[in-house]
Design an enzyme around this catalytic site. Sequence first.
Site, PDB file in Angstrom:
ATOM      1  N   TYR A 179     -85.289 114.660  17.823  1.00 39.10           N
ATOM      2  CA  TYR A 179     -84.506 114.168  18.961  1.00 39.10           C
ATOM      3  C   TYR A 179     -85.381 113.674  20.107  1.00 39.10           C
ATOM      4  O   TYR A 179     -85.328 112.507  20.490  1.00 39.10           O
ATOM      5  CB  TYR A 179     -83.560 115.268  19.452  1.00 39.10           C
ATOM      6  CG  TYR A 179     -82.709 114.829  20.623  1.00 39.10           C
ATOM      7  CD1 TYR A 179     -81.721 113.860  20.451  1.00 39.10           C
ATOM      8  CD2 TYR A 179     -82.901 115.364  21.889  1.00 39.10           C
ATOM      9  CE1 TYR A 179     -80.950 113.438  21.518  1.00 39.10           C
ATOM     10  CE2 TYR A 179     -82.126 114.955  22.961  1.00 39.10           C
ATOM     11  CZ  TYR A 179     -81.160 113.994  22.768  1.00 39.10           C
ATOM     12  OH  TYR A 179     -80.404 113.568  23.826  1.00 39.10           O
ATOM     13  N   LYS A 374     -80.092 101.249  32.872  1.00 43.22           N
ATOM     14  CA  LYS A 374     -78.830 101.277  33.613  1.00 43.22           C
ATOM     15  C   LYS A 374     -78.805 100.313  34.799  1.00 43.22           C
ATOM     16  O   LYS A 374     -77.762 100.130  35.435  1.00 43.22           O
ATOM     17  CB  LYS A 374     -78.534 102.699  34.114  1.00 43.22           C
ATOM     18  CG  LYS A 374     -78.425 103.718  32.995  1.00 43.22           C
ATOM     19  CD  LYS A 374     -77.370 103.342  31.966  1.00 43.22           C
ATOM     20  CE  LYS A 374     -77.270 104.362  30.848  1.00 43.22           C
ATOM     21  NZ  LYS A 374     -76.316 103.964  29.803  1.00 43.22           N
ATOM     22  N   ASP A 590     -73.949  82.296 -19.260  1.00 38.03           N
ATOM     23  CA  ASP A 590     -74.859  81.593 -18.352  1.00 38.03           C
ATOM     24  C   ASP A 590     -75.965  80.983 -19.216  1.00 38.03           C
ATOM     25  O   ASP A 590     -76.126  81.335 -20.392  1.00 38.03           O
ATOM     26  CB  ASP A 590     -75.420  82.603 -17.345  1.00 38.03           C
ATOM     27  CG  ASP A 590     -76.498  82.011 -16.465  1.00 38.03           C
ATOM     28  OD1 ASP A 590     -76.341  80.857 -16.019  1.00 38.03           O
ATOM     29  OD2 ASP A 590     -77.517  82.699 -16.253  1.00 38.03           O
TER      30      ASP A 590
END
Length: 853
Positions: A179, A374, A590
């Site tokens: 964290y 901010k 194919d």
Amino acid sequence: MSPLTAEKVADFLPLSGKMPHISGRIINVTHQIPYHISRSSNSVSTVVSDTPSKSKPAQKPETEEEEEEEDDGVTAAPVSKVTRHHRRGRTLRAKFRAAEWMIVQNRGHGALNAGLQSLNDEYQTLHIGWTGPIKDESNKVVVPSEDLTEEDKTKLSGLLMETGHIIPIFLDSKSRGHYEGYCKEVLWPLFHYLVWTNDSNGLAEKQYWEDYVAVNRQFAETIAAQYRPGDIIFLNDYHLLLVPEMLRELIPDAPIGLFLHATFPSSEIFRCLSTRKELLSGLLGANLVGFQTYSYARHFIGACTRVLGCESTQTGVNVNGHIVSVGTFPIGIDANRVDQFRTEPNVAPKMKAIRSMYAGKKIIIGRDKLDSTKGVLQKLHAFEKFLHDYPEWRKEVVLVQVTTPTYGDNSKLENKVSEAVSHINSLYGSLEFTPVHHYYQDIDRDEYYALLSVADVGLITSLRDGMNTTSLEYIICQQESHGPLILSEFTGTAGCLSAALIVNPFDYAGVAKALNEALLMSPDDKLTRHTQLFQYVKEHSAAYWAKSFVKQLVESTQNFSLQSQTTPALNPQSLIDNYKQSKKRLMFFDYDGTLAPIVSVPTDAKPTPEMLSYLQELCNNPQNEVWVVSGRDQACLEEWLGGIKNLGLSAEHGCFVKAAGSTQWTNILENVDMSWKKDVVEIFDYYTERTEGSFVEHKKSSITWHYRMADEEYGLFQAKECQNHLENSVVAKMPVEILVGKKNLEVRPMMVNKGEIVKRIMAQSPGADFIVCAGDDKTDEDMFRTLSASYFSRYQDQLNSGNTETTWKDTKSSLFSVTVGPPGKKSMANWQVETPADVVDLIAKMAEADKQA
């Protein structure tokens, strides 16, 4: 036909209609559970409710009443005094106490927790998350999880399960590196466009990454242990980006969704991460990845294209046939709860105190964390510009800025903010007037809602913000005053709140102009804007966000059985046995990589005489309808395969068709606009000039850029760049799609592919009881997908008619879709062979079976 009603229409609208049925539980996973845990010596068991009172306040314990009496002098005090002396008048958060453990409701992440809790109304839920730091109440020291006994963990787990159906994860010392290390030092800055500037030898980042992986692994293992068939898994935020892929390895068929609450940067920024591939691969283990805004989702898809070379689709990202849906789900708030909190008894005295303190002044409110993202510093500079450009507002307006301390060392930013405040106050203030009132502190909830309610203008100037729920709470608090909202264009909410005044926080003059406009706005304009904003916030609540995501996740996983899976090896004898028993057969092959091996020079891939003779023998049987569906052009197919009688040909991936026995080619694109070719040619030529060994192949319906003769690594890098270039400048505005082939990129008209031509042929030749389809690359997946969907539809019809004994395995037993590639290849096909020689051998065995019949 039954009439079309509004209810029926609603069921088909995205995020509307009834919520889907889920047979199991919703497993909500967040980095941390919504409670704080502490240990004390008190062994009394109590539960205190958090629900705000709608009529009268809840009765208070005697000790809290005494504290309130002591606090009467500051109940209606201004913000600064309230914070210094505040005592709560009553409990505002849920507390659970059992034995020595106390669990208190977390005040943070209100929108997220409200959204997840709303799912309890309709579904059984389970919440998994880290306990967070556990503190000892006696000395306020964090108790390491290693010091907890198994008995402690069992007690806590039992209490949390009883409290809120919560499964706690006890993380060891790695939680710090996860964290505080990788999340906060690496991911958070980069996701907010803050590329690291400090020099480092990379050792710390390496350890952070190892801790991040270890914690994600522990989460994945805990979730897998709790998972039951029928459950869906709802992961949240950037702390758990590796968990989807880890879960996919542990639970291959689990429905997994991850919502990223933070911003997601452009691919240019994201590519700075050394672990970029691992993070993207982790995310792409999910069925659905959700973002706050369309731009974040677009950045994610662009990163997948440029970093991993994934193919983007209309709904998300194609990872080796696994479709990862990508959606936009702007989060909201619990508007009713905020409405109750703003009418709490202690809010009105605070509002009165603030109005008294700033009597006769217009109040501009700002409330942010002290974080460089901010935009607090930009807000102050813009306010200074406002006072400079509009001198008539000096001494008439105050800016009340509350800045909350946050994680990390922000002392430099704090000093800059303080200097800016002092500069403005010294320049435009006086002994009796201060234009900026800055409070660097936490504030109580009552004070917070009082500030939002008394404001004349709300000012938010974030430089990067995932959503910004403060703007939504401000709107709810302005039901009486209708104060305008000035909002940065770099917040996630800016795309939703069009009635706000949207500004660029770096343009100080623009913000100053918006402030003047907001202060001069007429009452009617304020009301009109507020009504529009209020209606949006009420309708798009946190509950709406959570239910929208869950509904989309369920829809994304409904067709998971029709997505690419690890393909088992083909048993040739089983195919031959079914071939012999069938009466009407349909075959699609194919060419390149299937009937003939891939070669460096495309013109060298000529058919062998043996393969031609086997095809002719198959075509001679009137029970067989044989088609070669290739990306080659008409001239090439005519030259190499035109001599085979009764063979159907499809050129350029289904753009041109020549039925068996016909001499004319049908142009499927006759009425399709091909003006896009000019732009594509310019882009392909640009990359051809810069990639030695690459070349452009022009076809009537498509254009292909080949890089198989270029340097392998550089060619792949250029291909990703070219693909991203095409998606941004051509695919976004024209009806075309990009096919990522084997060392080539092909651009063709949308909805013209091998799958469409197979669908057309099947409609013209119904009733086939044996179908073979063989291919090797992504263009052939369209055929496999069409055939699987056709058989799945047949299976659903049988179930709906009451035939419950039929299984999906029985229904598709006559379908042999075969992919050519290595063992374990993921494909929409049912079976796998390794080489084109194996396909030719199958044709030979079917031809031999005809002779024996």
